[in-house]
Scaffold this active site. Structure first.
Site, short mmCIF file in Angstrom:
data_model
loop_
_atom_site.label_atom_id
_atom_site.label_comp_id
_atom_site.label_asym_id
_atom_site.label_seq_id
_atom_site.Cartn_x
_atom_site.Cartn_y
_atom_site.Cartn_z
N CYS A 101 -70.04 -11.33 -20.18
CA CYS A 101 -70.90 -11.09 -19.03
C CYS A 101 -70.34 -11.39 -17.64
O CYS A 101 -69.59 -12.43 -17.54
CB CYS A 101 -72.17 -12.01 -19.33
N HIS A 143 -78.38 -6.41 -23.98
CA HIS A 143 -78.05 -7.40 -22.99
C HIS A 143 -78.49 -7.59 -21.51
O HIS A 143 -78.76 -8.50 -21.16
CB HIS A 143 -76.40 -7.35 -22.82
N GLU A 144 -78.56 -6.15 -20.93
CA GLU A 144 -79.04 -6.14 -19.66
C GLU A 144 -80.76 -6.48 -19.61
O GLU A 144 -81.11 -6.89 -18.61
CB GLU A 144 -78.69 -4.82 -19.10
NI NI Z 1 -74.29 -10.02 -18.47
#
Ligand code: NI
Length: 179
Positions: A101, A143-144
């Site tokens: 990330c 993830h987002e």
């Molecule tokens: Ni991220």
């Protein structure tokens, strides 16, 4: 010219907020934000970025997959701006995969994600899109989506898998040698 935006780092409280919905997707200021987010993600070698990561607590993220040094095997897909994602439906089957990330520099972990997802979102033209994602795009989407709900991959990862990128590459090399 798009600008490179500063990326909030883990510990910044904005990464823990639940972001609010975007009212007017067609706003000029929002268009500029999207262009800057796409540019920022590319410059940083990301495959996606969320608005809270550039300190805007709104329900917007970008999926911008292309091969880069961080993700050499990423498919090439034109950047997609996702506004106000809804009607999320994930496959029963989940797949483990390595994630990092831009807000957690240098750290990787194994995260189980739905193999495919059905979702509805508003696109940059203000149109409603109902679609399915699979593979890396499904992973990036999940993830987002977590980011706009104040969740990072650190809470989803197998804690024993967490590794610096350097150690991970070292270990993958020695595994390849010994097998
Ligand atoms: Ni991220």
């Amino acid at each position: 010219m798009p600008k490179q935006l500063e990326i909030a780092q883990i510990g910044d409280p904005i990464l823990r907020d639940v972001a609010r919905g975007v009212g007017n997707v067609l706003d000029a200021e929002i268009k500029e934000l999207v262009a800057n987010m796409i540019y920022t993600s590319k410059q940083a070698g990301g495959v996606g970025i969320s608005a809270p990561q550039v300190r805007r607590s709104i329900r917007l993220f970008i999926i911008s997959s292309e091969p880069n040094p961080r993700y050499p095997d990423a498919p090439r897909v034109n950047p997609i701006a996702i506004f106000n994602p809804r009607n999320f439906l994930g496959s029963t089957e989940r797949i483990d995969g390595w994630e990092g990330c831009l807000s957690v520099p240098g750290i990787m972990g194994i995260v189980p994600r739905h193999k495919w997802i059905n979702v509805t979102y508003t696109n940059q033209d203000g149109q409603e899109v109902v679609t399915t994602f699979e593979g890396l795009l499904a992973r990036v989407f999940q993830h987002e989506l977590d980011h706009i709900d104040g969740i990072t991959f650190l809470e989803r990862a197998d804690p024993r898998s967490l590794s610096t990128r350097e150690e991970l590459l070292k270990n993958l090399k020695s595994q390849a040698k010994s097998s």
